[in-house]
Design a protein around this motif. Structure first.
Motif, PDB file in Angstrom:
ATOM      1  N   ASP A   1      10.163  -8.395  -2.868  1.00 26.57           N
ATOM      2  CA  ASP A   1      10.045  -8.065  -1.491  1.00 26.57           C
ATOM      3  C   ASP A   1      11.314  -7.027  -1.273  1.00 26.57           C
ATOM      4  O   ASP A   1      11.415  -6.446  -0.307  1.00 26.57           O
TER       5      ASP A   1
ATOM      6  N   MET B   1       5.282  -8.450  13.934  1.00 27.39           N
ATOM      7  CA  MET B   1       4.750  -8.563  15.111  1.00 27.39           C
ATOM      8  C   MET B   1       6.029  -7.936  16.249  1.00 27.39           C
ATOM      9  O   MET B   1       5.487  -7.166  17.021  1.00 27.39           O
TER      10      MET B   1
ATOM     11  N   ALA C   1      -5.637 -20.187   6.347  1.00 31.14           N
ATOM     12  CA  ALA C   1      -4.909 -18.914   5.841  1.00 31.14           C
ATOM     13  C   ALA C   1      -5.082 -19.033   4.326  1.00 31.14           C
ATOM     14  O   ALA C   1      -4.630 -17.752   3.770  1.00 31.14           O
TER      15      ALA C   1
ATOM     16  N   PHE D   1      -2.288  -9.412   4.516  1.00 32.26           N
ATOM     17  CA  PHE D   1      -1.200  -8.740   5.180  1.00 32.26           C
ATOM     18  C   PHE D   1      -0.207 -10.295   5.418  1.00 32.26           C
ATOM     19  O   PHE D   1      -0.633 -11.193   6.012  1.00 32.26           O
TER      20      PHE D   1
ATOM     21  N   ARG E   1       4.190 -11.482   5.254  1.00 34.97           N
ATOM     22  CA  ARG E   1       5.659 -11.160   5.351  1.00 34.97           C
ATOM     23  C   ARG E   1       6.443 -10.970   4.112  1.00 34.97           C
ATOM     24  O   ARG E   1       7.352  -9.960   3.813  1.00 34.97           O
ATOM     25  N   VAL E   2       5.954 -11.812   3.255  1.00 35.10           N
ATOM     26  CA  VAL E   2       6.720 -11.797   1.820  1.00 35.10           C
ATOM     27  C   VAL E   2       5.792 -11.822   0.972  1.00 35.10           C
ATOM     28  O   VAL E   2       4.707 -12.462   1.140  1.00 35.10           O
ATOM     29  N   ALA E   3       6.125 -11.486  -0.429  1.00 40.56           N
ATOM     30  CA  ALA E   3       5.261 -11.362  -1.357  1.00 40.56           C
ATOM     31  C   ALA E   3       4.413 -12.730  -1.813  1.00 40.56           C
ATOM     32  O   ALA E   3       3.385 -12.666  -1.907  1.00 40.56           O
ATOM     33  N   GLN E   4       5.351 -13.652  -1.792  1.00 41.84           N
ATOM     34  CA  GLN E   4       4.380 -14.880  -2.166  1.00 41.84           C
ATOM     35  C   GLN E   4       4.273 -15.623  -0.623  1.00 41.84           C
ATOM     36  O   GLN E   4       5.070 -16.568  -0.315  1.00 41.84           O
TER      37      GLN E   4
ATOM     38  N   TRP F   1       0.927 -17.002   2.108  1.00 43.22           N
ATOM     39  CA  TRP F   1      -0.619 -17.098   2.514  1.00 43.22           C
ATOM     40  C   TRP F   1      -0.707 -15.822   3.521  1.00 43.22           C
ATOM     41  O   TRP F   1       0.151 -15.327   3.920  1.00 43.22           O
TER      42      TRP F   1
ATOM     43  N   ASN G   1       4.415 -15.951  13.545  1.00 44.66           N
ATOM     44  CA  ASN G   1       4.321 -14.529  12.671  1.00 44.66           C
ATOM     45  C   ASN G   1       3.286 -13.671  13.457  1.00 44.66           C
ATOM     46  O   ASN G   1       3.458 -12.417  13.397  1.00 44.66           O
ATOM     47  N   ALA G   2       2.533 -14.360  14.223  1.00 45.52           N
ATOM     48  CA  ALA G   2       1.307 -13.587  14.824  1.00 45.52           C
ATOM     49  C   ALA G   2       0.874 -14.410  16.194  1.00 45.52           C
ATOM     50  O   ALA G   2       0.495 -15.418  15.925  1.00 45.52           O
TER      51      ALA G   2
ATOM     52  N   LEU H   1      -4.200  -6.753  14.073  1.00 40.63           N
ATOM     53  CA  LEU H   1      -4.302  -6.572  12.541  1.00 40.63           C
ATOM     54  C   LEU H   1      -5.694  -6.530  12.166  1.00 40.63           C
ATOM     55  O   LEU H   1      -6.037  -6.012  11.160  1.00 40.63           O
TER      56      LEU H   1
ATOM     57  N   VAL I   1      -6.959  -3.203  12.201  1.00 37.61           N
ATOM     58  CA  VAL I   1      -6.330  -2.271  11.180  1.00 37.61           C
ATOM     59  C   VAL I   1      -6.611  -2.512   9.843  1.00 37.61           C
ATOM     60  O   VAL I   1      -6.896  -1.766   8.978  1.00 37.61           O
ATOM     61  N   LEU I   2      -6.663  -3.722   9.310  1.00 32.89           N
ATOM     62  CA  LEU I   2      -6.841  -4.345   7.990  1.00 32.89           C
ATOM     63  C   LEU I   2      -8.242  -4.149   7.632  1.00 32.89           C
ATOM     64  O   LEU I   2      -8.471  -3.959   6.450  1.00 32.89           O
TER      65      LEU I   2
END
Ligand SMILES: Cc1cc2nc3c(=O)[nH]c(=O)nc-3n(C[C@H](O)[C@H](O)[C@H](O)COP(=O)(O)OP(=O)(O)OC[C@H]3O[C@@H](n4cnc5c(N)ncnc54)[C@H](O)[C@@H]3O)c2cc1C
Lengths: 810, 284
Positions: free
Chosen positions: A719, A777, B122, B185, B187-190, B192, B260-261, B269, B272-273
């Protein structure tokens, strides 16, 4: 003996401790096992505020393998109150802080009972057989609401949720002007409220403690940063005489301030071991750690910056609310106060006012977390400088340059009353700008704005400084801290010429063994390999104040230097005796003493053996080269640096990607560039994590909803961008090595650099603030509506994989 | 972290596994890669008294072609799926989605059957298999039955599996030559998916002949974005078609809100996705 011709200090040596740490060959506290060892498990309150009306442990006591179960009432007479060593004001209100709750619980996660069993599984199984009746009380979570008239109280016996009000005012202190006047006369006023979200230190090794009561002393192994302070504090808390307690911090897997604590579990382990006369062990689970180990940050910062139209700052007023959580732990109230001296940062504010109100809530106590007070301050001022630049229409670097202390103005006494000994902000900034391609990226930013690109580019700046080396004991005393800030070291010359160095610093991942060895190798002229560093055991390292606040190199290693100087002085006397010359004629270099102008010499190792045999020593000299020293510096050291961050913001999703991160740190002289690099990288990751990822969230009942790493998001290497790091070197004048400390720099500097970059990317879309962490968000909502804090604070459900853990197929 | 006590058996055939499950009753659980179940056990969110390990049932493992289908055994790991040439050729969407799951360590243990049976909204693999019209072969004491993906996912963490049933294999029609993309989509690479979009298209002479779009985490179960699919089929594979179709992505969804949402952002999203997934798949 091979002399070290090339100096060790400055060499990028691999760390000597890494082989055992990385391969897991070392023994962590949890690996320690003793004959007859019993295991502890703690029952924790699921509710944030309640009266305990009954606890029934009878069923748990009869579970297989269970030896005993204790409640707070069982230990009430001996557990004392957990210590707070930093009463920031005379009238500070502090509640009694039992290790095991007796009558009421004040945060979700507070320990209410402990099970002792033959195995850890049996202990854990018995927890569910304990029956506690909670009579729930109103939960206090929001600081502003907590201070309102008629608010529900966390500790009714204190009559208020306000613990203390601590004020610094430059007009009163005589260090500057009157801030209210500056505000009244300001041409430009920047007024903002920023939130420092609650963070969790999230050290890698969970906390663990083993207590062996079978010897003459109680021996406590603990995954702690502070074996020396812990020894004193558990003695004072439990009444066990200090000389009957030995504390050992074996290799410790990180702390970040999170293990700068005297924990309930340490006290209870000691008491249970004493009661049962058997060794006990407790190791926390990751969830227990996230829930109950102390948290960090959590402030609301009301800020007013006064300036002239031309961008010159004229005053700064800071009004903080700092969340203590439910109790005052070891240095809880002192953390925000450490920031008091840093809001003015590198800028020449003529007037400054700081007021911090510390507040109780029904949450996990807060305490030190990497940077402790200084990241909060740096964030506030570096964000404000960007806002000022936007307001007066200047480049944010130009505004900083206009206001910062010029290199020729050092030493400089700040409006907060600190004397900055040295610094060169111009040099660090010039280097950073060049490495970053500042002008090129600004041009690209303009081009993307003009094009209306979906992905906008922002540039964030942070020209930070910090005060390092928590020491000057007299300063700590003036701040009402109960202890001093000196550090101790001893150097022992073994007969074979090898060297043992005892240090009061207590490494938990920093690489002291390597750095101290390099320093000692140079001081004594012995090979790096011939130096062994002993630490972390109150029996081998009897005096010390441990590791936190970037103090080890600037205080602890200086004590080592002072002790080594004493060894050399003694050796010189013996050398003169052996070489049959006057002491003044003896030269010491590369590990050997020689007679000036001759080729007669005697090696340090020869002297060590001569002292051991003691056949022929100068008249009246005791047969020992060993020496110890305790160092208490006159002043802090002040590392600084310029951090530049380029962030790309996907305006359709709000996602932030860091494109480039350049930092040029001035940490004075460098002992080991590799270790510095490691500290900077880790620090940056942690600071960036505050900006973008991490937040401890509680729901309206006071339950921590970010209770796993699926919800409390830590970034990984994937990241983060490849960091470009460089240095300028302005030696500190406050210590003989010219070092400044690097443990917290990255964390302190990077958070505002990142948020400044994110805001800069979308400022033209009407955004001037986004609350941390800048989640997609939040960024997207800010772009849509200007609202900075979508979804929080305290949104009820964590996202991510919490769902993944709370369910289960079928 | 310490799970509650449980008994453990490791049968070697599907029949033995099913019998063990039936005998143990409600309190038993099968364990595959353990990558979702073990955290649940260790946090004591569930306390089954018996674990039936499917790791030694050879029949449940492997990938084979059967005419127009590819059949993937439930115990086939994410890693095996990522590396399999048959999957890559005929089920590219599944491979692309599997690439986004967790990290190499988890992918070496986690299984397709486990991920789907876990039915985490997820989770990244359910929407692709739904989009690909997969069928689940389940086996219980009454024998085997086949359940289409659309009926397999029932609710949050709930599937059509009966208490004595296990997933034996997943049958997927070959989508050879289809264009595919999984847009995730997080927030961090690893992590869900906050939202994920699985898209695959068959383009014939510049016109979209067939389209399948699945949505991850836009409701309690994976969803098909049928309005999007309808708006694609028969239209030229262009950016304009994609854009217009993607605008329908959130229709009829009622996603959950979390830190998160919130709902509105999730729906945004999804649009967009979907646009991005289709754009990448179609190469427009
Ligand atoms: C750190 C981490 C990150 C992750 N990230 C992601 C991610 O980004 N995206 C994602 O989609 N997933 C992610 N996962 C989950 C991962 O994909 C798991 O492997 C998967 O969800 C479960 O597969 P498993 O084989 O481990 O199943 P297990 O954990 O063994 O079982 C899961 C559930 O399915 C049941 N089950 C398993 N096999 C069968 C069967 N054949 N028949 C009937 N029931 C069965 C079990 O009883 C249990 O209830 C992550 C997991 C971890 C640990």
């Amino acid at each position: 003996m091979t002399a070290t011709a090339e100096p060790e200090v400055g060499k990028a040596r691999l760390r000597k401790e890494d082989a055992r740490l990385i391969t897991g060959r070392t023994r962590w506290t949890d690996n320690i096992t003793l004959p007859g060892l019993l295991h502890l498990a703690f029952l924790r309150s699921p509710v944030a505020h309640a009266r305990i009306t009954a606890i029934d442990v009878s069923a748990a006591r009869s579970m297989p393998g269970v030896i005993a179960v204790f409640t707070g009432r069982d230990l009430a007479d001996e557990q004392g109150s957990l210590p707070c060593a930093w009463p920031i004001t005379e009238d500070m209100k502090a509640p009694n802080a039992p290790s095991l709750a007796v009558d009421e619980v004040n945060f979700a996660g507070e320990a209410v009972a402990v099970v002792v069993a033959r195995g850890p599984y049996e202990a854990a199984d018995a927890l569910s057989a304990i029956d506690v009746d909670y009579e729930e009380l109103p939960v206090v979570l929001d600081m502003a609401a907590a201070l309102a008239d008629g608010a529900d109280l966390v500790h009714p016996e204190l009559g208020t949720n306000k613990s203390a009000l601590w004020v610094f005012d430059s007009a009163q202190a005589g260090t500057g002007g009157d801030v209210d006047l500056a505000i009244a006369e300001a041409e430009v006023l920047i007024e903002r409220t920023y939130r420092q979200q609650r963070l969790i230190p999230a050290f890698m090794e969970p906390r663990s403690v083993v207590v062996d009561p079978t010897g003459e002393q109680y021996t406590m192994w603990s995954a702690t940063q502070i074996p020396h302070i812990l020894r004193l504090m558990v003695a004072l808390t439990t009444g066990i005489p200090e000389h009957k307690v030995r504390v050992i911090a074996p290799d410790v897997g990180g702390g970040f301030g999170g293990k700068l604590q005297v924990t309930p579990e340490e006290v209870v382990s000691l008491l249970v071991a004493r009661r049962l006369g058997k060794p006990v062990k407790w190791t926390e689970t990751r969830s227990e750690s996230l829930l109950s180990a102390h948290h960090g940050r959590d402030q609301v910062q009301k800020l007013t910056l006064a300036a002239r139209r031309d961008g010159t700052v004229t005053g700064l007023k800071v009004e903080l609310l700092a969340d203590m959580g439910a109790y005052l732990r070891l240095v809880t109230p002192g953390v925000p106060i450490l920031g008091a001296f840093m809001f003015n940062a590198i800028y020449k504010f003529p007037a400054y006012h700081f007021a911090c109100t510390t507040v109780f809530t029904n949450k996990t106590p807060t305490d030190a977390y990497r940077g402790a007070g200084r990241p909060e301050a740096t964030y506030a001022i570096e964000r404000l400088m960007d806002e000022l630049a936007a307001e007066v229409g200047m480049d944010p670097l130009a505004v900083r340059e206009l206001n910062w202390i010029k290199h020729e103005e050092f030493p400089f006494t700040t409006v907060a009353g600190l004397e900055y000994d040295s610094g060169d902000y111009e040099a660090a900034t010039a280097k950073a700008k060049e490495l970053f391609d500042y002008d090129g990226l600004r041009a690209e930013q303009a081009e993307r704005r003009a094009r209306g690109d979906v992905v906008q580019l922002g540039i964030g700046i942070s020209t930070f400084t910090e005060m390092c080396g928590l020491a000057p004991s007299r300063v700590l005393g003036a701040l009402s801290y109960a202890a001093g800030g000196w550090e101790h070291a001893a150097v022992r010359m073994l007969p074979s010429g090898k060297v043992e160095v005892v240090t009061g610093s207590s490494a938990h991942g920093q690489g002291h063994e390597t750095a101290w060895s390099q320093i000692v190798a140079d001081q004594l002229g012995v090979p790096f390999e011939d130096v062994e560093i002993l630490h972390g055991d109150t029996q081998t390292s009897p005096r010390g104040l441990d590791t936190y606040g970037s103090r080890s190199l600037t205080v602890g290693a200086i004590a080592v230097v002072k002790a080594a100087e004493k060894v050399v002085a003694k050796a010189r006397r013996i050398a003169a005796h052996l070489l049959e010359c006057a002491e003044d004629d003896v030269e010491f270099s590369a590990g050997a003493f020689s007679v000036r102008g001759t080729d007669k010499l005697v090696a340090m190792s020869d002297i060590a053996f001569a002292v051991f045999s003691a056949h022929d020593l100068p008249e009246g000299m005791e047969p020992s080269l060993d020496a110890e020293a305790t160092f208490d510096p006159e002043n802090f050291s002040f590392p600084h640096g310029t951090h530049l961050c380029a962030a790309e913001v996907d305006t359709e999703t709000g996602a932030v990607r860091l494109r480039k991160y350049v930092c040029v740190d001035d940490i004075g002289k460098v002992v080991n560039p590799l270790i510095v690099e490691g500290q900077v990288h880790g620090g940056l990751a942690q600071g960036i994590a505050q900006a973008l990822y991490e937040e401890a969230v509680h729901d309206e009942a006071g339950t921590l909803v970010t209770g796993t790493f699926a919800d409390y998001l830590l970034p990984s290497a994937a990241d983060l961008p490849a960091f470009v790091t460089d240095r300028t070197e302005t030696p500190s004048s406050t210590n003989p090595l010219g070092v400044k400390g690097v443990g917290e720099a990255g964390t302190i500097a990077s958070t505002p650099a990142v948020v400044n970059a994110v805001v800069d990317a979308v400022r033209h879309l009407g955004v001037n603030d986004i609350a941390m962490p800048c989640t997609p968000m939040r960024v997207w909502t800010a772009i849509q509506t200007g609202r900075p804090d979508a979804g929080g604070p305290g949104s009820t459900e964590a996202g991510g994989g919490l769902g993944s853990l709370s369910g289960g197929a079928q | 972290m310490i799970p509650a006590p449980f008994d453990y058996v490791a049968p070697t055939t599907v029949d033995d596994a099913v019998r063990a499950l039936a005998d143990a009753g409600e309190d038993a659980k099968v364990i595959a890669g353990g990558q979702s179940l073990l955290p649940v056990l260790r946090m004591r969110l569930a306390a089954p008294t018996k674990l039936i390990d499917l790791g030694r049932v050879a029949e449940l493992r492997g990938i084979r072609e059967e005419g127009g289908h590819v059949v993937i055994g439930a115990m086939t790991t994410h890693y095996e799926i990522q590396r399999d040439p048959v999957v890559d050729t005929h089920l590219r969407l599944l491979r692309l989605a599997t690439d986004t799951v967790a990290d190499p360590q988890v992918r070496h243990r986690g299984t397709l059957g486990g991920a789907l049976a876990h039915a985490d909204p997820a989770g990244d693999l359910a929407a692709p298999v739904l989009a690909m019209d997969a069928e689940f072969v389940l086996c219980g004491m009454d024998g085997r039955r086949t359940v289409p993906a659309a009926e397999f996912f029932v609710d949050y963490f709930t599937t059509a599996l009966r208490p004595d049933e296990i997933v034996v294999e997943v049958r997927l029609p070959k989508l050879t030559g289809w264009h595919a993309h999984y847009e995730k989509f997080n927030r961090v690479a690893q992590a869900w998916s906050i939202v994920g979009v699985a898209a695959c298209l068959r383009v014939d002479g510049g016109v979209i002949a067939e389209a399948r779009v699945g949505l991850t985490n836009m409701g309690s179960v994976p969803l098909r974005a049928t309005e999007v699919e309808a708006a694609l089929v028969g239209h030229p594979a262009t950016a304009a078609t994609v854009r217009a179709a993607a605008a329908h992505a959130a229709e009829g969804t009622s996603p959950a809100a979390d830190g998160n949402a919130d709902r509105e952002y999730r729906q945004h999203l999804a649009r967009v996705l979907t646009d991005r997934a289709l754009t990448a798949a179609a190469g427009v």
